[in-house]
Design an enzyme around this catalytic site. Structure first.
Site, PDB file in Angstrom:
ATOM      1  N   CYS A  54      -4.055   2.735   3.529  1.00  0.00           N
ATOM      2  CA  CYS A  54      -4.621   3.211   2.268  1.00  0.00           C
ATOM      3  C   CYS A  54      -4.293   2.258   1.121  1.00  0.00           C
ATOM      4  CB  CYS A  54      -4.130   4.620   1.949  1.00  0.00           C
ATOM      5  SG  CYS A  54      -2.336   4.764   1.831  1.00  0.00           S
ATOM      6  N   GLU A 100      -9.917   3.389   2.510  1.00  0.00           N
ATOM      7  CA  GLU A 100      -9.114   3.291   3.725  1.00  0.00           C
ATOM      8  C   GLU A 100      -9.604   2.068   4.494  1.00  0.00           C
ATOM      9  OE1 GLU A 100      -6.691   5.538   5.302  1.00  0.00           O
ATOM     10  OE2 GLU A 100      -6.507   6.335   3.269  1.00  0.00           O
TER      11      GLU A 100
END
Length: 204
Positions: free
Chosen positions: A155, A195
């Protein structure tokens, strides 16, 4: 000043968790557990991370409630899921038990401590760390364990790049892994957060 303990309390109605369906799997997700937020992309995300891998042993590090560990348990003879958060661990154990698979095991410990004691070579390692990424000690242990494939979900692009520099190396000094796939997943629409999924294959 007196501390008002009422501010530290909250009311809980119901069992303390919600059922959350992703593909063919229903997960128990408690109110203190981590779970990926965008339900619209989760089935595709799970497919990306799992790929076509199957085999003898898979490790799921930073396993959360078992988003990846549960389907992995139906592909691998053994799965070991590692999670340090007690709330997530309760959900993880429940989800693995409800999966019907015979192989999975859950370990409540931090990843560095687990890897320091683990010596068996896995076929696949899934890592989904927090924004801090992997510690240098964890990267070093992964390289020594030498799994055939590392599936890295990140992330934070900055810490991902830092960790990939250790795993992949450079042209002048190659590391033990090659990047075989890179995917961007728009987990947080209308924000700059992404992501990033990277599949790494062990160099021959």
């Amino acid at each position: 000043l007196l501390h008002d303990r009422r501010k530290d309390l909250f009311e809980l109605i119901g069992p303390g968790y919600l059922p959350y369906r992703v593909g063919d799997v229903t997960y128990r997700v408690g109110h203190m557990s981590f779970f990926q937020t965008n339900r619209f992309v989760l089935p595709e995300l799970v497919d990306l991370v799992l790929g076509s891998d199957q085999g003898r042993l898979a490790l799921d590090l930073f396993a959360g409630v078992g988003l990846f560990a549960v389907p992995l348990a139906h592909r691998f003879q053994r799965v070991v899921a590692v999670e340090s958060n007690p709330a997530s661990m309760r959900d993880l154990e429940s989800n693995l038990q409800q999966s019907g698979a015979q192989s999975p095991a859950a370990r409540e410990t931090d990843v560095e401590a687990f890897l320091a004691r683990w010596n068996e070579k896995p076929d696949l390692v899934v890592v989904d760390p927090p924004r801090a990424g992997l510690s240098p000690q964890a990267v070093d242990r992964l390289c020594k364990l030498a799994p055939a494939v590392i599936a890295y979900l990140s992330c934070d692009p900055a810490t991902l790049a830092r960790d990939l520099a250790l795993l992949v190396g450079s042209t002048a000094q190659p590391g033990p892994y090659l990047i075989s796939e890179v995917h961007l997943v728009d987990m947080f629409p209308q924000t700059y957060h992404m992501e990033v999924f990277v599949r790494l294959a062990r160099r021959a």
